[in-house]
Design a protein around this motif. Structure first.
Motif, PDB file in Angstrom:
ATOM      1  N   SER A   1       8.410 -82.832 -19.834  1.00 58.90           N
ATOM      2  CA  SER A   1       8.588 -84.283 -19.713  1.00 58.90           C
ATOM      3  C   SER A   1       9.439 -84.648 -18.503  1.00 58.90           C
ATOM      4  O   SER A   1       9.119 -85.599 -17.774  1.00 58.90           O
TER       5      SER A   1
ATOM      6  N   LYS B   1       4.036 -93.386 -20.153  1.00 59.90           N
ATOM      7  CA  LYS B   1       4.720 -92.917 -18.945  1.00 59.90           C
ATOM      8  C   LYS B   1       6.093 -93.573 -18.743  1.00 59.90           C
ATOM      9  O   LYS B   1       6.662 -93.516 -17.649  1.00 59.90           O
TER      10      LYS B   1
ATOM     11  N   TYR C   1       9.153 -92.824 -18.927  1.00 61.02           N
ATOM     12  CA  TYR C   1       9.913 -91.591 -19.116  1.00 61.02           C
ATOM     13  C   TYR C   1      11.403 -91.837 -19.320  1.00 61.02           C
ATOM     14  O   TYR C   1      12.073 -91.050 -19.993  1.00 61.02           O
TER      15      TYR C   1
ATOM     16  N   THR D   1       9.814 -82.837 -15.810  1.00 61.23           N
ATOM     17  CA  THR D   1       9.042 -82.533 -14.613  1.00 61.23           C
ATOM     18  C   THR D   1       8.083 -83.679 -14.307  1.00 61.23           C
ATOM     19  O   THR D   1       7.935 -84.093 -13.149  1.00 61.23           O
ATOM     20  N   GLN D   2       7.456 -84.238 -15.348  1.00 62.65           N
ATOM     21  CA  GLN D   2       6.564 -85.382 -15.159  1.00 62.65           C
ATOM     22  C   GLN D   2       7.342 -86.612 -14.703  1.00 62.65           C
ATOM     23  O   GLN D   2       6.860 -87.383 -13.854  1.00 62.65           O
ATOM     24  N   TYR D   3       8.528 -86.789 -15.249  1.00 63.07           N
ATOM     25  CA  TYR D   3       9.408 -87.904 -14.842  1.00 63.07           C
ATOM     26  C   TYR D   3       9.740 -87.771 -13.354  1.00 63.07           C
ATOM     27  O   TYR D   3       9.657 -88.741 -12.585  1.00 63.07           O
TER      28      TYR D   3
ATOM     29  N   GLU E   1       8.018 -86.234 -11.072  1.00 62.22           N
ATOM     30  CA  GLU E   1       6.813 -86.502 -10.291  1.00 62.22           C
ATOM     31  C   GLU E   1       6.594 -88.001 -10.118  1.00 62.22           C
ATOM     32  O   GLU E   1       6.153 -88.449  -9.048  1.00 62.22           O
ATOM     33  N   GLN E   2       6.903 -88.778 -11.166  1.00 62.38           N
ATOM     34  CA  GLN E   2       6.773 -90.229 -11.078  1.00 62.38           C
ATOM     35  C   GLN E   2       7.757 -90.810 -10.064  1.00 62.38           C
ATOM     36  O   GLN E   2       7.424 -91.732  -9.318  1.00 62.38           O
TER      37      GLN E   2
END
Length: 214
Positions: free
Chosen positions: A149, A43, A45, A151-153, A155-156
């Motif tokens: 990736s 994670k 990112y 989008t996940q970044y 969200e974090q």
């Protein structure tokens, strides 16, 4: 300067379903690369973005160079591909410059960048020479993964797991962001770029497949 519309929307879930063996090979190549990225960075990112953009900046330059040479060799118009590909390479390089300031990669990660770029450049060069359609499809799928990736970044950052630090000044100037832009704004801008590169490379692969560009 690159003008970014902060109100623009892009399709974040678009996926090109493989149509033939070439597409399936391209997708498997990218999924294989994703395994190593997930294993090494998990994670983290910001650091993942640095290595991702090091690789992502290669295809546009390789494709633009080979399309340039082909246009000269065949004495024909390139249909705008050269400029599009070189602009893509420059845009990806700016992604890298921005995230280097955010992530501050260590010596090991810088060595990984060096090795990854050298290996990927040579492999992609050969792939583009032998199978340009597959090469563009690889980039299309690579950009699909980049959108996921980022989008996940994001969200974090929104969950508070990653500090929403100020965006680097060079990023503010390049994407024409607000003077008080933060990391969140940068991620959204970069993700929009990646979605555009995704669609363009899938279009290039389709054009080759359909005989609209040789």
């Amino acid at each position: 300067m690159f003008d970014f519309d902060q109100n623009q929307t892009e399709n974040l879930t678009q996926h090109h379903a493989p149509r033939d063996m070439s597409d399936r090979v391209a997708l498997r190549i990218v999924k294989f690369m994703r395994i190593f990225a997930d294993a090494f960075f998990s994670k983290r990112y910001g650091h993942r973005a640095v290595v991702l953009e090091t690789v992502a900046a290669v295809p546009g330059m390789v494709g633009g160079m080979l399309q340039h040479l082909k246009a000269i060799r065949r004495i024909r118009d390139d249909q705008g591909w050269i400029r599009e590909l070189l602009d893509e390479a420059e845009n990806e390089r700016m992604h890298l410059m921005a995230f280097i300031k955010i992530a501050q990669p260590n010596l090991l990660e810088r060595a990984l960048i060096l090795i990854g770029q050298g290996v990927f450049f040579n492999l992609y060069f050969l792939l583009y020479l032998l199978a340009p359609k597959t090469a563009h499809r690889v980039v299309g799928y690579l950009e699909e993964e980049a959108v996921i990736s980022y989008t996940q970044y994001l969200e974090q950052v929104d969950a508070g797991h990653v500090e929403n630090v100020p965006a680097p000044q060079m990023a503010i100037e390049y994407w024409n962001l607000s003077p008080d832009a933060r990391l969140r704004d940068l991620i959204i801008a970069v993700r929009a770029d990646e979605a555009g590169h995704r669609d363009k490379n899938h279009d290039f692969a389709n054009a080759i497949s359909e005989g609209r560009h040789d």
